[in-house]
Design an enzyme around this catalytic site. Structure first.
Site, PDB file in Angstrom:
ATOM      1  N   LYS A 111     -14.789  36.683   4.444  1.00  0.00           N
ATOM      2  CA  LYS A 111     -14.110  37.381   5.544  1.00  0.00           C
ATOM      3  C   LYS A 111     -14.446  38.861   5.498  1.00  0.00           C
ATOM      4  O   LYS A 111     -13.590  39.708   5.313  1.00  0.00           O
ATOM      5  CB  LYS A 111     -12.604  37.153   5.496  1.00  0.00           C
ATOM      6  CG  LYS A 111     -11.953  37.470   4.187  1.00  0.00           C
ATOM      7  CD  LYS A 111     -10.670  36.717   3.926  1.00  0.00           C
ATOM      8  CE  LYS A 111      -9.640  36.716   4.995  1.00  0.00           C
ATOM      9  NZ  LYS A 111      -9.087  37.982   5.400  1.00  0.00           N
ATOM     10  N   MET A 130     -14.551  50.555   0.669  1.00  0.00           N
ATOM     11  CA  MET A 130     -14.605  50.307   2.113  1.00  0.00           C
ATOM     12  C   MET A 130     -14.703  51.611   2.904  1.00  0.00           C
ATOM     13  O   MET A 130     -14.075  51.755   3.956  1.00  0.00           O
ATOM     14  CB  MET A 130     -13.362  49.510   2.566  1.00  0.00           C
ATOM     15  CG  MET A 130     -13.337  48.115   1.995  1.00  0.00           C
ATOM     16  SD  MET A 130     -11.810  47.223   2.339  1.00  0.00           S
ATOM     17  CE  MET A 130     -10.873  47.519   0.846  1.00  0.00           C
ATOM     18  N   ASP A 161     -15.710  33.956  -1.882  1.00  0.00           N
ATOM     19  CA  ASP A 161     -15.757  35.070  -0.918  1.00  0.00           C
ATOM     20  C   ASP A 161     -17.192  35.549  -0.699  1.00  0.00           C
ATOM     21  O   ASP A 161     -18.060  35.321  -1.529  1.00  0.00           O
ATOM     22  CB  ASP A 161     -14.952  36.251  -1.473  1.00  0.00           C
ATOM     23  CG  ASP A 161     -13.538  36.263  -0.939  1.00  0.00           C
ATOM     24  OD1 ASP A 161     -13.203  35.404  -0.120  1.00  0.00           O
ATOM     25  OD2 ASP A 161     -12.771  37.148  -1.358  1.00  0.00           O
TER      26      ASP A 161
HETATM   27  N1  SAH Z   1     -11.880  43.175  -5.117  1.00  0.00           N
HETATM   28  C1  SAH Z   1     -13.101  43.957  -4.967  1.00  0.00           C
HETATM   29  C2  SAH Z   1     -13.010  44.900  -3.792  1.00  0.00           C
HETATM   30  C3  SAH Z   1     -12.957  44.196  -2.459  1.00  0.00           C
HETATM   31  S1  SAH Z   1     -12.893  45.318  -1.112  1.00  0.00           S
HETATM   32  C4  SAH Z   1     -13.337  44.726  -6.266  1.00  0.00           C
HETATM   33  O1  SAH Z   1     -12.468  44.775  -7.130  1.00  0.00           O
HETATM   34  O2  SAH Z   1     -14.441  45.239  -6.422  1.00  0.00           O
HETATM   35  C5  SAH Z   1     -14.593  45.381  -0.626  1.00  0.00           C
HETATM   36  C6  SAH Z   1     -15.184  46.716  -0.991  1.00  0.00           C
HETATM   37  O3  SAH Z   1     -15.476  46.753  -2.373  1.00  0.00           O
HETATM   38  C7  SAH Z   1     -16.515  47.013  -0.322  1.00  0.00           C
HETATM   39  O4  SAH Z   1     -16.329  47.530   0.973  1.00  0.00           O
HETATM   40  C8  SAH Z   1     -17.078  48.065  -1.250  1.00  0.00           C
HETATM   41  O5  SAH Z   1     -16.461  49.310  -1.052  1.00  0.00           O
HETATM   42  C9  SAH Z   1     -16.612  47.544  -2.605  1.00  0.00           C
HETATM   43  N2  SAH Z   1     -17.637  46.713  -3.254  1.00  0.00           N
HETATM   44  C10 SAH Z   1     -17.544  45.425  -3.592  1.00  0.00           C
HETATM   45  N3  SAH Z   1     -18.650  45.016  -4.233  1.00  0.00           N
HETATM   46  C11 SAH Z   1     -19.466  46.093  -4.329  1.00  0.00           C
HETATM   47  C12 SAH Z   1     -20.725  46.335  -4.907  1.00  0.00           C
HETATM   48  N4  SAH Z   1     -21.421  45.382  -5.542  1.00  0.00           N
HETATM   49  N5  SAH Z   1     -21.229  47.584  -4.830  1.00  0.00           N
HETATM   50  C13 SAH Z   1     -20.557  48.576  -4.223  1.00  0.00           C
HETATM   51  N6  SAH Z   1     -19.357  48.403  -3.662  1.00  0.00           N
HETATM   52  C14 SAH Z   1     -18.812  47.187  -3.712  1.00  0.00           C
END
Ligand code: SAH
Length: 245
Positions: A56, A168, A35
């Site tokens: 995506k 998000m 991803d």
């Molecule tokens: N499965 C992922 C979340 C996916 S949804 C998890 O458990 O972290 C995608 C959202 O995750 C982004 O819009 C943001 O809000 C958050 N996100 C993912 N990686 C991030 C990072 N390194 N720093 C801050 N927010 C992050």
């Protein structure tokens, strides 16, 4: 001959936050479907695997979910060991549940592997103890972005006494602020906005519910970022927590 699909969480970005189990799955993989939010540095654990990017991200080029499902199925039916590598944890806003269900229903062996989710990683990295005793009795992970545009029960969230961690949310700061203010949360409620959590380019912006949108704008906050809403978002700044440089 039947292969296997591992739905693996790659953690928030720092390759050292990968689990040992994720590393083992990567070692065994023939195919790694990756991803956008996964740090490519973790691919050092699968030098022999074929890498298939299936990013995506909202608003950008995207690979349809149905295509990803079918690709995983095709590889598994070829007897391949497939790792589907996702940012954070596969089951926190990561579609891990629906992918596991879809594949299992077609007879494919599936294993889910935890990753450290961005909300928890970001807070801890910034010295914010999400469930600080005496201040926060829990933590609620929410997304500001729903598939069907259904709305959250902001009133219940505002009154829950738990720290809110929003995924998000960057494009929805105004809506989040208005909904929480209308639900009785104080405009002074501390907020931390954490961008690129756990990566060298991590940035954090501290603010309050009332000011968060203007402050984020001045800070040029960008996705990926998480928001931490609750008393702990302020108190943590002064705490003598050991945060490695
Ligand atoms: N499965 C992922 C979340 C996916 S949804 C998890 O458990 O972290 C995608 C959202 O995750 C982004 O819009 C943001 O809000 C958050 N996100 C993912 N990686 C991030 C990072 N390194 N720093 C801050 N927010 C992050």
């Amino acid at each position: 001959m039947s292969g296997k699909v591992w739905l693996v969480g790659a953690g928030p970005g720092d390759p050292e936050l990968l689990t040992l189990k994720a590393v083992r799955a990567l070692h065994e993989a023939h195919i790694v479907m990756i991803d956008d939010l996964v740090n490519p540095a973790v691919l050092e654990h699968c030098p022999g695997a074929r890498i298939v990017p299936v990013g995506k991200r909202g608003g950008c080029r995207s690979t349809p979910q149905e295509f990803i499902h079918r690709l995983m199925l095709r590889y598994a039916r070829q007897g391949k060991c497939v790792v589907r590598l996702k940012g954070g944890d596969p089951c926190i806003f990561g579609r891990g549940g629906e992918e596991a269900e879809w594949l299992s229903a077609r007879g494919v062996e599936v294993e889910l592997v935890n990753g450290i989710t961005a909300g928890l990683a970001g807070a801890t990295n910034c010295g914010i103890p999400l469930t600080l005793r005496g201040i926060s009795r829990g933590v609620t992970l929410i997304t500001a972005h729903t598939q069907d545009d259904s709305s959250l029960n902001w009133q219940a969230l505002a009154q829950s006494g738990t720290t809110l961690v929003v995924y998000m949310g960057v494009a929805k700061l105004g809506e989040i602020r208005d909904s929480l203010l209308a639900s009785g949360m104080s405009a002074n409620m501390p907020i931390a906005m954490i961008e690129n959590a756990s990566l060298p380019q991590q940035r954090e912006c501290r603010s309050s519910l009332g000011d968060m949108q203007q402050d984020a704008q001045a800070f040029q906050l960008k996705s990926p970022a998480i928001l931490v809403i609750g008393e702990v978002a302020a108190s943590a700044q002064a705490l003598p927590l050991a945060v490695s440089a």
